[in-house]
Design an enzyme around this catalytic site. Sequence first.
Site, PDB file in Angstrom:
ATOM      1  CG  HIS A  34       9.542   0.720 -10.974  1.00 40.95           C
ATOM      2  ND1 HIS A  34       8.588   0.531 -10.423  1.00 40.95           N
ATOM      3  CD2 HIS A  34      10.549  -0.174 -10.231  1.00 40.95           C
ATOM      4  CE1 HIS A  34       8.608  -0.894  -9.628  1.00 40.95           C
ATOM      5  NE2 HIS A  34       9.829  -1.002  -9.596  1.00 40.95           N
ATOM      6  N   GLY A  36       5.431   1.365 -10.163  1.00 35.79           N
ATOM      7  CA  GLY A  36       5.136   0.449  -9.017  1.00 35.79           C
ATOM      8  C   GLY A  36       5.410   1.166  -7.634  1.00 35.79           C
ATOM      9  CG  HIS A  37       9.525   1.769  -6.252  1.00 29.93           C
ATOM     10  ND1 HIS A  37      10.269   1.574  -7.391  1.00 29.93           N
ATOM     11  CD2 HIS A  37       9.880   0.979  -5.422  1.00 29.93           C
ATOM     12  CE1 HIS A  37      10.967   0.489  -7.284  1.00 29.93           C
ATOM     13  NE2 HIS A  37      10.957   0.115  -5.930  1.00 29.93           N
ATOM     14  CD  GLN A  61      17.372  -5.997   1.223  1.00 30.38           C
ATOM     15  OE1 GLN A  61      16.994  -5.170   2.051  1.00 30.38           O
ATOM     16  NE2 GLN A  61      16.676  -5.907   0.164  1.00 30.38           N
ATOM     17  N   GLY A 148       4.952  -4.049  -1.847  1.00 34.13           N
ATOM     18  CA  GLY A 148       4.562  -4.583  -3.107  1.00 34.13           C
ATOM     19  C   GLY A 148       4.396  -6.047  -2.949  1.00 34.13           C
ATOM     20  CD  GLN A 149      -0.707  -8.371  -3.197  1.00 33.71           C
ATOM     21  OE1 GLN A 149      -1.160  -8.740  -4.238  1.00 33.71           O
ATOM     22  NE2 GLN A 149      -1.849  -7.911  -2.505  1.00 33.71           N
ATOM     23  CE  LYS A 150       8.953  -6.889  -8.391  1.00 34.21           C
ATOM     24  NZ  LYS A 150      10.285  -7.685  -8.000  1.00 34.21           N
ATOM     25  CG  ASP A 151       9.498  -8.276  -3.731  1.00 37.69           C
ATOM     26  OD1 ASP A 151      10.556  -8.873  -4.474  1.00 37.69           O
ATOM     27  OD2 ASP A 151       9.675  -7.000  -3.923  1.00 37.69           O
TER      28      ASP A 151
END
Length: 288
Positions: A34, A36-37, A61, A148-151
């Site tokens: 998406h 974000g990527h 994972q 990403g900082q989301k994770d």
Amino acid sequence: MPMIHHHISDLRAALQPYRAAPRIALVPTMGNLHEGHLELVNIAKQHADIVVVSIFVNPTQFGVGEDFDSYPRTLDEDVAKLATVGADYVFAPSIDEMYPVLPPPTTILAGTITEQLCGKTRPTHFDGVGIVVSKLFNIVQPNVAVFGQKDYQQLAIIKQLVRDLSYSIEIIGAPIVRAADGLALSSRNQYLSESERQIAPILQQELQYLAKQITDKQQPLDVLLTAARERITSAGFIIDYLEIKTAELTAVDDDSVNEHQELVVLVAAGLGRARLLDNQLVTINKSL
């Protein structure tokens, strides 16, 4: 159009001419890309000459009962999207290529940082992240890698892994990319029904409100958290966790708040079939 490689040896051979001078960036993904990527790729291009995007749904994972089998695989669409932002190489290995033996006999355990937040309910998740990221680092040998900082917890663990294993890799944390209504972009957002999608932005709204309350310092942290959990639950979410940590993911309480420049509020919550992650950084005003 980026060059696609499915085998480790082929990718290594393709990258060999660039080892002497150009900088190589790695953007690890599980595909189903998406905006974000794509922003991760844009950031990678600012820091390197060659950008490699890995697309691999990593089985190690995922826990029992999670969405490994149903996770969307959209390689052709992903490659087309990557072409629009100028990625140079796509590495899309098979499971057998990445793991000759599954589960892999060698594991990477990141210690106590994995035992909180997502690690509490997904106890093997970060072990799987550690092994696949280490393998990708060894295969690509990048100068820089973008996550990403989301994770947020994953990013902290990868920074620790790079430090502890002496990788010469610069780790860049990319800001969260959001929809217009504030929802953090995620491949799993497509699991949301139309009505759930209308509810989902409440999560970010609550994080922003909680962050403001923390900076105002009008109530104890545990009181603020309890009230926020009640509001989020009432909106229809099933909370996995909602916690306040230091930026380094250590514990914080009312007595120690002013010892830190920055805190982070982190949440994971279920909404229908989707598990949503988000976080909000909080700058501490020590003058209050």
